[in-house]
Design a protein around this motif. Structure first.
Motif, PDB file in Angstrom:
ATOM      1  N   ILE A 128      25.500  36.554  49.970  1.00 25.98           N
ATOM      2  CA  ILE A 128      24.823  37.327  48.917  1.00 25.98           C
ATOM      3  C   ILE A 128      24.860  36.613  47.567  1.00 25.98           C
ATOM      4  O   ILE A 128      23.843  36.479  46.885  1.00 25.98           O
ATOM      5  CB  ILE A 128      25.473  38.721  48.777  1.00 25.98           C
ATOM      6  N   HIS A 129      26.053  36.148  47.185  1.00 26.40           N
ATOM      7  CA  HIS A 129      26.228  35.578  45.850  1.00 26.40           C
ATOM      8  C   HIS A 129      26.364  34.063  45.842  1.00 26.40           C
ATOM      9  O   HIS A 129      26.647  33.479  44.799  1.00 26.40           O
ATOM     10  CB  HIS A 129      27.474  36.201  45.194  1.00 26.40           C
ATOM     11  N   GLY A 130      26.224  33.429  46.995  1.00 28.20           N
ATOM     12  CA  GLY A 130      26.358  31.982  47.067  1.00 28.20           C
ATOM     13  C   GLY A 130      27.653  31.578  47.754  1.00 28.20           C
ATOM     14  O   GLY A 130      28.648  32.301  47.686  1.00 28.20           O
ATOM     15  N   PRO A 131      27.670  30.420  48.450  1.00 28.79           N
ATOM     16  CA  PRO A 131      28.860  29.972  49.197  1.00 28.79           C
ATOM     17  C   PRO A 131      30.122  29.925  48.337  1.00 28.79           C
ATOM     18  O   PRO A 131      30.078  29.510  47.181  1.00 28.79           O
ATOM     19  CB  PRO A 131      28.460  28.567  49.670  1.00 28.79           C
ATOM     20  N   PHE A 132      31.220  30.387  48.940  1.00 30.00           N
ATOM     21  CA  PHE A 132      32.551  30.369  48.316  1.00 30.00           C
ATOM     22  C   PHE A 132      32.595  31.129  46.983  1.00 30.00           C
ATOM     23  O   PHE A 132      33.368  30.798  46.092  1.00 30.00           O
ATOM     24  CB  PHE A 132      33.033  28.923  48.103  1.00 30.00           C
ATOM     25  N   SER A 133      31.763  32.173  46.857  1.00 29.73           N
ATOM     26  CA  SER A 133      31.717  32.935  45.599  1.00 29.73           C
ATOM     27  C   SER A 133      32.864  33.933  45.477  1.00 29.73           C
ATOM     28  O   SER A 133      33.242  34.323  44.376  1.00 29.73           O
ATOM     29  CB  SER A 133      30.385  33.675  45.479  1.00 29.73           C
ATOM     30  N   GLY A 134      33.430  34.373  46.613  1.00 28.79           N
ATOM     31  CA  GLY A 134      34.539  35.318  46.580  1.00 28.79           C
ATOM     32  C   GLY A 134      34.149  36.641  45.942  1.00 28.79           C
ATOM     33  O   GLY A 134      33.009  37.108  46.073  1.00 28.79           O
ATOM     34  N   LEU A 135      35.104  37.237  45.213  1.00 28.39           N
ATOM     35  CA  LEU A 135      34.865  38.534  44.578  1.00 28.39           C
ATOM     36  C   LEU A 135      34.582  38.408  43.085  1.00 28.39           C
ATOM     37  O   LEU A 135      34.749  39.367  42.327  1.00 28.39           O
ATOM     38  CB  LEU A 135      36.088  39.442  44.779  1.00 28.39           C
ATOM     39  N   THR A 136      34.132  37.229  42.656  1.00 25.16           N
ATOM     40  CA  THR A 136      33.914  37.010  41.227  1.00 25.16           C
ATOM     41  C   THR A 136      32.858  37.945  40.646  1.00 25.16           C
ATOM     42  O   THR A 136      32.918  38.281  39.459  1.00 25.16           O
ATOM     43  CB  THR A 136      33.492  35.549  40.962  1.00 25.16           C
ATOM     44  N   GLU A 137      31.898  38.385  41.454  1.00 23.15           N
ATOM     45  CA  GLU A 137      30.860  39.296  40.959  1.00 23.15           C
ATOM     46  C   GLU A 137      31.394  40.706  40.744  1.00 23.15           C
ATOM     47  O   GLU A 137      30.716  41.543  40.143  1.00 23.15           O
ATOM     48  CB  GLU A 137      29.690  39.331  41.952  1.00 23.15           C
ATOM     49  N   TYR A 138      32.598  40.986  41.266  1.00 20.56           N
ATOM     50  CA  TYR A 138      33.176  42.333  41.153  1.00 20.56           C
ATOM     51  C   TYR A 138      34.394  42.345  40.229  1.00 20.56           C
ATOM     52  O   TYR A 138      35.251  43.213  40.345  1.00 20.56           O
ATOM     53  CB  TYR A 138      33.576  42.845  42.536  1.00 20.56           C
ATOM     54  N   ALA A 139      34.459  41.395  39.315  1.00 19.01           N
ATOM     55  CA  ALA A 139      35.629  41.267  38.442  1.00 19.01           C
ATOM     56  C   ALA A 139      35.884  42.519  37.615  1.00 19.01           C
ATOM     57  O   ALA A 139      37.036  42.831  37.290  1.00 19.01           O
ATOM     58  CB  ALA A 139      35.465  40.062  37.520  1.00 19.01           C
ATOM     59  N   GLU A 140      34.823  43.273  37.276  1.00 20.30           N
ATOM     60  CA  GLU A 140      34.980  44.455  36.436  1.00 20.30           C
ATOM     61  C   GLU A 140      34.710  45.750  37.190  1.00 20.30           C
ATOM     62  O   GLU A 140      34.569  46.806  36.574  1.00 20.30           O
ATOM     63  CB  GLU A 140      34.051  44.351  35.221  1.00 20.30           C
ATOM     64  N   ASP A 141      34.623  45.670  38.507  1.00 21.21           N
ATOM     65  CA  ASP A 141      34.347  46.853  39.321  1.00 21.21           C
ATOM     66  C   ASP A 141      35.658  47.555  39.675  1.00 21.21           C
ATOM     67  O   ASP A 141      36.478  46.992  40.411  1.00 21.21           O
ATOM     68  CB  ASP A 141      33.611  46.451  40.596  1.00 21.21           C
ATOM     69  N   PRO A 142      35.896  48.770  39.216  1.00 20.21           N
ATOM     70  CA  PRO A 142      37.182  49.438  39.455  1.00 20.21           C
ATOM     71  C   PRO A 142      37.433  49.774  40.927  1.00 20.21           C
ATOM     72  O   PRO A 142      38.566  49.667  41.391  1.00 20.21           O
ATOM     73  CB  PRO A 142      37.090  50.710  38.606  1.00 20.21           C
ATOM     74  N   ILE A 143      36.398  50.181  41.655  1.00 21.63           N
ATOM     75  CA  ILE A 143      36.586  50.565  43.064  1.00 21.63           C
ATOM     76  C   ILE A 143      37.011  49.358  43.893  1.00 21.63           C
ATOM     77  O   ILE A 143      37.991  49.407  44.650  1.00 21.63           O
ATOM     78  CB  ILE A 143      35.298  51.193  43.645  1.00 21.63           C
ATOM     79  N   VAL A 144      36.282  48.264  43.754  1.00 22.33           N
ATOM     80  CA  VAL A 144      36.604  47.053  44.522  1.00 22.33           C
ATOM     81  C   VAL A 144      37.971  46.515  44.118  1.00 22.33           C
ATOM     82  O   VAL A 144      38.790  46.159  44.977  1.00 22.33           O
ATOM     83  CB  VAL A 144      35.518  45.976  44.320  1.00 22.33           C
ATOM     84  N   ASN A 145      38.256  46.470  42.822  1.00 27.17           N
ATOM     85  CA  ASN A 145      39.526  45.931  42.343  1.00 27.17           C
ATOM     86  C   ASN A 145      40.719  46.766  42.779  1.00 27.17           C
ATOM     87  O   ASN A 145      41.696  46.242  43.324  1.00 27.17           O
ATOM     88  CB  ASN A 145      39.513  45.816  40.816  1.00 27.17           C
ATOM     89  N   ILE A 146      40.652  48.063  42.542  1.00 28.66           N
ATOM     90  CA  ILE A 146      41.792  48.927  42.873  1.00 28.66           C
ATOM     91  C   ILE A 146      42.030  48.973  44.378  1.00 28.66           C
ATOM     92  O   ILE A 146      43.171  48.884  44.845  1.00 28.66           O
ATOM     93  CB  ILE A 146      41.578  50.349  42.311  1.00 28.66           C
ATOM     94  N   THR A 147      40.933  49.095  45.153  1.00 32.99           N
ATOM     95  CA  THR A 147      41.068  49.119  46.624  1.00 32.99           C
ATOM     96  C   THR A 147      41.656  47.810  47.131  1.00 32.99           C
ATOM     97  O   THR A 147      42.566  47.803  47.972  1.00 32.99           O
ATOM     98  CB  THR A 147      39.700  49.362  47.286  1.00 32.99           C
ATOM     99  N   THR A 148      41.161  46.698  46.610  1.00 37.44           N
ATOM    100  CA  THR A 148      41.642  45.382  47.035  1.00 37.44           C
ATOM    101  C   THR A 148      43.120  45.198  46.690  1.00 37.44           C
ATOM    102  O   THR A 148      43.913  44.737  47.530  1.00 37.44           O
ATOM    103  CB  THR A 148      40.813  44.269  46.375  1.00 37.44           C
ATOM    104  N   MET A 149      43.502  45.568  45.478  1.00 38.97           N
ATOM    105  CA  MET A 149      44.898  45.410  45.063  1.00 38.97           C
ATOM    106  C   MET A 149      45.835  46.279  45.900  1.00 38.97           C
ATOM    107  O   MET A 149      46.926  45.845  46.280  1.00 38.97           O
ATOM    108  CB  MET A 149      45.047  45.730  43.576  1.00 38.97           C
ATOM    109  N   LEU A 150      45.412  47.496  46.207  1.00 38.81           N
ATOM    110  CA  LEU A 150      46.238  48.380  47.044  1.00 38.81           C
ATOM    111  C   LEU A 150      46.385  47.812  48.454  1.00 38.81           C
ATOM    112  O   LEU A 150      47.476  47.846  49.036  1.00 38.81           O
ATOM    113  CB  LEU A 150      45.624  49.782  47.103  1.00 38.81           C
ATOM    114  N   LEU A 151      45.288  47.285  49.017  1.00 40.82           N
ATOM    115  CA  LEU A 151      45.347  46.706  50.362  1.00 40.82           C
ATOM    116  C   LEU A 151      46.283  45.495  50.393  1.00 40.82           C
ATOM    117  O   LEU A 151      47.088  45.353  51.322  1.00 40.82           O
ATOM    118  CB  LEU A 151      43.943  46.292  50.820  1.00 40.82           C
TER     119      LEU A 151
END
Length: 448
Positions: free
Chosen positions: A182-205
């Motif tokens: 979607i965001h280009g090879p090896f982009s990781g979660l950089t597009e979601y740096a300010e997204d609270p749902i993705v960040n909080i869920t990821t950190m808890l996991l």
């Protein structure tokens, strides 16, 4: 299976665990090497071996981008290896045994005890049942939260698949992602740096996967028992301290640099994520290459410490780090006993912590020297790669896709040793010796 290993082959638990990981890697390599696993050009054997090892050892380092260079079949193979590697093939084999309603023998309980880093077999099967239930509930909950957020960006089917894939990958501290599609090879979660749902869920996991199943079980039993074991107290207190201190230092170093474009809430989330993730999570919401060298070195230290024993993470482990710090503090105060939470730590635990740390440090130093010979990169990038592989952290300064064949082999060995543990491998390959019937006279050597 266990009877065969113990009876005919007479293998010890450490040997069985090591061989089990090798078998998983071999099967995964063969499946990823098949033309059906890759889009476009077929994977080379060394790349298939690298990806299979990285997935089985739940590292997350990738020589190819899984989102663009693996087919759906290849991604499912990768996900299966992550799940088996994260929970351990022994745990997954026990699940099959329990489903088939077969009795777990004494020898199999010994193997489970070794795989879960337990000191006794008491309640080991009950613990395994809990591990399986906790893992299922946490991963499905994470998948539901992530899928709900991804529905904004993609169709329903893709959002559900992406939610499930990333929940399993992140909980098992693997860190593989599919966002290259979607965001280009090896982009990781950089597009979601300010997204609270993705960040909080990821950190808890990451946090729940990293503290270990023993601690999770202990915490859930707290309302009934009203107390935590010493192990849980050490893991939880040290984890929280590392997260908070790491986030504060990261924020201080990067607030006017990499974090500058983010809003205040985004700066805090990014700092917390980059403090939690290096301890084996493997995901990043900022560009690692853009960080200051001091911040990159902070990340190296966190990757080397790693997660908790009995978890899906790697590194020298939180408890090892805590014992080393308390031991040094006690010696500075001229105390003979090493005390944590009003409990005296045994000399055997202290010796084990020192041995693991020294063996791990020597391994990283040797690997860094070898990679410095085979790779054309600056020293910090090579050290970062070596520690990431050993700590099964999965973070990279963009060196992984550029590794030479020799470099890939060195990193494969590092990932395997980091996941199985230096002492486990040492015990697996040592020859059985009879107990010494005499002791040498004590000598004195000047220290410091």
């Amino acid at each position: 299976m266990a009877n065969l290993f113990y009876g005919k082959l007479k293998l010890t638990p450490p040997k069985i665990l090591s061989i089990g990981f090798v078998m998983l890697i071999v099967v995964g390599t063969v499946l990823l090497y098949l033309p059906i696993s890759s889009t476009g050009r077929d994977l080379s054997f060394i790349d298939a071996l690298f990806m299979a090892t990285s997935a089985t050892c739940v590292t997350g380092l990738a020589v190819i981008d899984p989102g663009t260079q693996l087919t759906f079949f290849g991604q499912i193979v990768l996900l299966t290896l992550i799940q088996f590697g994260g929970l351990g093939f022994v745990t997954m084999a026990t699940l099959i045994t329990l489903v088939l309603n077969k009795k777990i023998s004494l020898k199999e309980r010994l193997l489970l005890q070794e795989s879960m880093n337990q000191n006794s077999m008491q309640g080991i099967v009950k613990l395994i049942r809990r591990v399986l239930i906790y893992s299922l509930v946490i991963q499905l909950s994470g998948a539901a939260l992530l899928a709900g957020r991804f529905l904004i960006d993609m169709p329903v089917g893709k959002a559900v698949y992406y939610g499930l894939f990333h929940s399993i990958s992140i909980f098992n501290n693997a860190g593989f992602d599919l966002f290259g599609d979607i965001h280009g090879p090896f982009s990781g979660l950089t597009e979601y740096a300010e997204d609270p749902i993705v960040n909080i869920t990821t950190m808890l996991l990451i946090f729940l996967g990293g503290v270990g199943f023993i601690v999770l079980s202990d915490v859930l039993d707290w309302p009934k028992r009203k107390r935590l074991t010493l192990h849980s107290k050490v893991v939880l207190s040290t984890s929280v301290l590392l997260v908070v201190i790491g986030a504060i230092i990261f924020f201080w170093l990067e607030v006017r640099h990499t974090l500058a474009p983010l809003h205040p809430g985004g700066k805090i989330m990014a700092s917390l994520m980059q403090s939690i993730s290096p301890r084996s999570g493997g995901v990043a919401t900022v560009d690692i290459l853009a960080l200051r060298e001091s911040t990159q070195f902070l990340t190296i230290l966190l990757m080397f410490i790693g997660a908790a024993p009995g978890s899906t993470g790697g590194g020298i482990k939180i408890t090892t780090f805590a014992i080393l710090i308390v031991t040094a503090y006690s010696k500075l105060r001229s105390k003979d006993d090493i005390v944590m939470f009003r409990h005296r730590i045994s000399k055997n635990n202290v010796y084990r912590a020192i041995s693991i740390s020294l063996l791990s440090l020597m391994l990283v130093v040797i690997a860094t020297m070898l990679l410095s010979v085979t790779e054309h990169a600056d020293f910090l990038s090579i050290l970062f790669e070596a520690v990431s592989a050993f700590g099964t952290a999965g973070m990279s300064m963009s060196l992984t896709p550029e590794l030479t064949t020799a470099g890939k082999l060195f990193v494969i060995i590092l990932m395997f040793v980091g996941r199985t543990g230096p002492l486990t491998l040492a015990y697996a390959f040592k020859s059985q010796q009879s107990k010494e019937i005499f002791r040498y006279p004590e000598g004195t050597v000047s220290i410091g």
